[in-house]
Design a protein around this motif. Structure first.
Motif, mmCIF file in Angstrom:
data_model
loop_
_atom_site.group_PDB
_atom_site.id
_atom_site.type_symbol
_atom_site.label_atom_id
_atom_site.label_comp_id
_atom_site.label_asym_id
_atom_site.label_seq_id
_atom_site.Cartn_x
_atom_site.Cartn_y
_atom_site.Cartn_z
ATOM 1 N N SER A 188 0.831 -1.207 0.000
ATOM 2 C CA SER A 188 0.000 0.000 0.000
ATOM 3 C C SER A 188 0.861 1.251 0.000
ATOM 4 C CB SER A 188 -0.935 -0.014 1.220
ATOM 5 O OG SER A 188 -1.740 -1.178 1.225
ATOM 6 N N PHE A 189 1.952 1.224 0.747
ATOM 7 C CA PHE A 189 2.910 2.336 0.772
ATOM 8 C C PHE A 189 3.376 2.671 -0.644
ATOM 9 C CE2 PHE A 189 7.547 3.051 0.526
ATOM 10 C CZ PHE A 189 7.703 4.238 1.234
ATOM 11 N N ALA A 190 3.810 1.639 -1.388
ATOM 12 C CA ALA A 190 4.324 1.867 -2.738
ATOM 13 C C ALA A 190 3.221 2.318 -3.687
ATOM 14 C CB ALA A 190 4.968 0.582 -3.268
ATOM 15 N N THR A 191 2.062 1.688 -3.591
ATOM 16 C CA THR A 191 0.953 2.023 -4.484
ATOM 17 C C THR A 191 0.479 3.453 -4.280
ATOM 18 O OG1 THR A 191 0.233 -0.287 -4.445
ATOM 19 C CG2 THR A 191 -1.357 1.334 -5.223
ATOM 20 N N HIS A 192 0.352 3.873 -3.028
ATOM 21 C CA HIS A 192 -0.139 5.220 -2.748
ATOM 22 C C HIS A 192 0.879 6.285 -3.161
ATOM 23 C CE1 HIS A 192 -2.935 3.351 0.523
ATOM 24 N NE2 HIS A 192 -3.305 3.058 -0.719
ATOM 25 N N LEU A 193 2.172 5.991 -2.989
ATOM 26 C CA LEU A 193 3.193 6.934 -3.448
ATOM 27 C C LEU A 193 3.126 7.110 -4.956
ATOM 28 C CD1 LEU A 193 6.409 6.062 -1.381
ATOM 29 C CD2 LEU A 193 5.017 8.122 -1.217
ATOM 30 N N LEU A 194 3.023 5.987 -5.670
ATOM 31 C CA LEU A 194 2.982 6.039 -7.132
ATOM 32 C C LEU A 194 1.734 6.778 -7.604
ATOM 33 C CD1 LEU A 194 4.354 5.096 -9.767
ATOM 34 C CD2 LEU A 194 2.903 3.061 -9.674
ATOM 35 N N LYS A 195 0.616 6.498 -6.982
ATOM 36 C CA LYS A 195 -0.636 7.126 -7.375
ATOM 37 C C LYS A 195 -0.601 8.636 -7.173
ATOM 38 C CE LYS A 195 -5.638 6.665 -6.838
ATOM 39 N NZ LYS A 195 -6.730 5.865 -6.218
ATOM 40 N N ASN A 196 0.162 9.070 -6.169
ATOM 41 C CA ASN A 196 0.248 10.498 -5.871
ATOM 42 C C ASN A 196 1.395 11.188 -6.588
ATOM 43 O OD1 ASN A 196 -2.029 10.667 -4.187
ATOM 44 N ND2 ASN A 196 -0.876 9.863 -2.461
ATOM 45 N N GLY A 197 2.023 10.471 -7.546
ATOM 46 C CA GLY A 197 3.004 11.127 -8.405
ATOM 47 C C GLY A 197 4.453 10.885 -8.092
ATOM 48 N N VAL A 206 5.632 -3.622 -10.892
ATOM 49 C CA VAL A 206 4.353 -4.300 -10.709
ATOM 50 C C VAL A 206 3.302 -3.333 -10.172
ATOM 51 C CG1 VAL A 206 4.823 -5.076 -8.346
ATOM 52 C CG2 VAL A 206 3.239 -6.360 -9.777
ATOM 53 N N TYR A 207 3.731 -2.314 -9.421
ATOM 54 C CA TYR A 207 2.778 -1.368 -8.849
ATOM 55 C C TYR A 207 2.154 -0.470 -9.911
ATOM 56 C CZ TYR A 207 4.789 -2.977 -4.518
ATOM 57 O OH TYR A 207 5.206 -3.782 -3.496
ATOM 58 N N MET A 208 2.795 -0.394 -11.083
ATOM 59 C CA MET A 208 2.232 0.420 -12.160
ATOM 60 C C MET A 208 1.005 -0.247 -12.776
ATOM 61 S SD MET A 208 5.630 1.917 -14.059
ATOM 62 C CE MET A 208 4.657 3.145 -14.915
ATOM 63 N N HIS A 209 0.779 -1.518 -12.467
ATOM 64 C CA HIS A 209 -0.353 -2.240 -13.039
ATOM 65 C C HIS A 209 -1.550 -2.262 -12.098
ATOM 66 C CE1 HIS A 209 2.033 -4.045 -16.368
ATOM 67 N NE2 HIS A 209 3.006 -3.849 -15.516
ATOM 68 N N LEU A 210 -1.410 -1.645 -10.930
ATOM 69 C CA LEU A 210 -2.463 -1.756 -9.934
ATOM 70 C C LEU A 210 -3.635 -0.824 -10.175
ATOM 71 C CD1 LEU A 210 -0.340 -2.108 -6.691
ATOM 72 C CD2 LEU A 210 -1.699 -3.867 -7.805
ATOM 73 N N ASP A 211 -3.405 0.314 -10.771
ATOM 74 C CA ASP A 211 -4.471 1.303 -10.891
ATOM 75 C C ASP A 211 -4.488 1.881 -12.291
ATOM 76 O OD1 ASP A 211 -6.413 3.179 -10.580
ATOM 77 O OD2 ASP A 211 -5.670 3.960 -8.682
ATOM 78 N N ARG A 212 -5.006 1.117 -13.230
ATOM 79 C CA ARG A 212 -5.031 1.572 -14.615
ATOM 80 C C ARG A 212 -5.922 2.800 -14.778
ATOM 81 N NH1 ARG A 212 -4.646 -4.036 -15.055
ATOM 82 N NH2 ARG A 212 -2.912 -4.762 -16.349
ATOM 83 N N GLN A 213 -6.959 2.880 -13.969
ATOM 84 C CA GLN A 213 -7.851 4.032 -14.053
ATOM 85 C C GLN A 213 -7.097 5.311 -13.730
ATOM 86 O OE1 GLN A 213 -10.945 4.305 -15.150
ATOM 87 N NE2 GLN A 213 -10.867 6.519 -14.819
ATOM 88 N N HIS A 214 -6.226 5.256 -12.714
ATOM 89 C CA HIS A 214 -5.439 6.433 -12.356
ATOM 90 C C HIS A 214 -4.502 6.825 -13.494
ATOM 91 C CE1 HIS A 214 -2.763 9.153 -10.308
ATOM 92 N NE2 HIS A 214 -1.745 8.343 -10.516
#
Length: 305
Positions: free
Chosen positions: A249-258, A278-286
């Protein structure tokens, strides 16, 4: 060279030359032991220096009857490393694993939590007890720094450099890295260290260890897993959550926030950027929203040449 001698030498190599952790060494040993047991029982005791591709294919066929593709791939990777070692040490001229393909695997995306779900889990902690305050500091550190549970449990007071804004983390293979620690996480750690940790009275040899149990010794991995699972249930979440979920979640939220993916790679301690990707594939909508918001031709009104 028989299998017993090969295993002993390989273990020394993994520990001294590769600097691997105890759990990793045990895993690699187990892979080779499975092959050795099969060859000694089914292939007339073929030794490691005489093992050929057909011997390995017979072993793989047997393994494939009981294990999933991902487990098969892990064993084959371990064996490939073992025979690479024999070639490296000039015991063999070839690696019989070279022409053997691992089973095809789909990309397994890590489980993650939303910010709201993390707040629910942390909010379920009873902070009126020393154990509760300690558990609060543990979860805030897991999520705030993206640590593996083994890295968290290995943290020492002397690893905390709050004035510089970093903590020193010892990761896989005893490799050390510095991870940023936010003011919020520092606040919860200071509270634990100054007001709570003294209640646990560190035992001999544990004076510098950060997180302690009630007997003044180190926490176990299972204890942290139990804490996370209990709090998840108390928060009313019907999800499979482990300490590693906070890291994902730490990595995903950082990536999502730029955040830059290479910065995330450094903080997580990944040797290869492909592990982090791999975290770049978690939120295609973003990712779609990023393109629609920032690409110069997002409006569809660019002049046609």
């Amino acid at each position: 060279m028989n299998w017993k001698q090969a295993l002993t030498d390989y273990t020394h190599y993994l520990r001294l030359e590769r600097g691997l952790a105890r759990n990793s060494i045990a895993s690699y040993r187990q892979d080779v032991q499975k092959l050795a047991a099969f060859l000694e029982g089914e292939r007339e005791g073929v030794p490691p220096l005489k093992t050929q591709r057909e011997d390995l294919e017979a072993f793989i066929h047997t393994v494939g009857e009981t294990l999933q593709a991902r487990s098969q791939a892990r064993i084959l990777s371990g064996l490939r490393g073992f025979f690479d070692y024999l070639v490296f040490e000039n015991y063999r001229e070839d690696n019989p694993m070279e022409l053997i393909e691992s089973p095809k695997l789909g990309r397994k995306l890590p489980d993650t939590l939303s910010v709201e779900e993390i707040d629910l889990i942390i909010g379920a902690i009873d902070r009126s007890t020393p154990e509760g305050e300690r558990n609060h500091a543990i979860l805030e550190t897991l999520y705030g720094c993206g640590l593996r549970v083994s890295e968290l449990l290995g943290l020492r007071l002397s690893d905390l450099f709050f004035e510089e804004g970093f903590i020193k983390v010892t990761g896989k293979g005893n490799k050390q890295r510095f991870v940023p620690v936010s003011p919020a996480t520092q606040k919860y750690l200071r509270l634990y260290m100054l007001e709570v940790r003294p209640h646990f009275r560190p035992g001999k040899g544990y004076e510098d260890l950060l997180f302690l149990n009630r007997r003044g010794k180190g926490l176990s991995r299972n204890m942290v897993f139990t804490i996370v699972q209990r709090l998840t249930a108390e928060a009313g979440l019907r999800k499979k959550v482990s300490p590693h979920t906070f890291r994902h979640s730490f990595a995903t939220h950082l990536l999502k926030n730029g955040a830059d993916i290479r910065a995330i790679q450094q903080m997580l301690g990944h040797e290869s950027i492909t592990t982090t990707e791999v975290y770049m594939h978690l939120d295609r909508q973003h990712l779609s929203e990023v393109v629609n918001a920032f690409h110069p031709r997002r409006e569809g009104d660019a002049t046609t040449p």
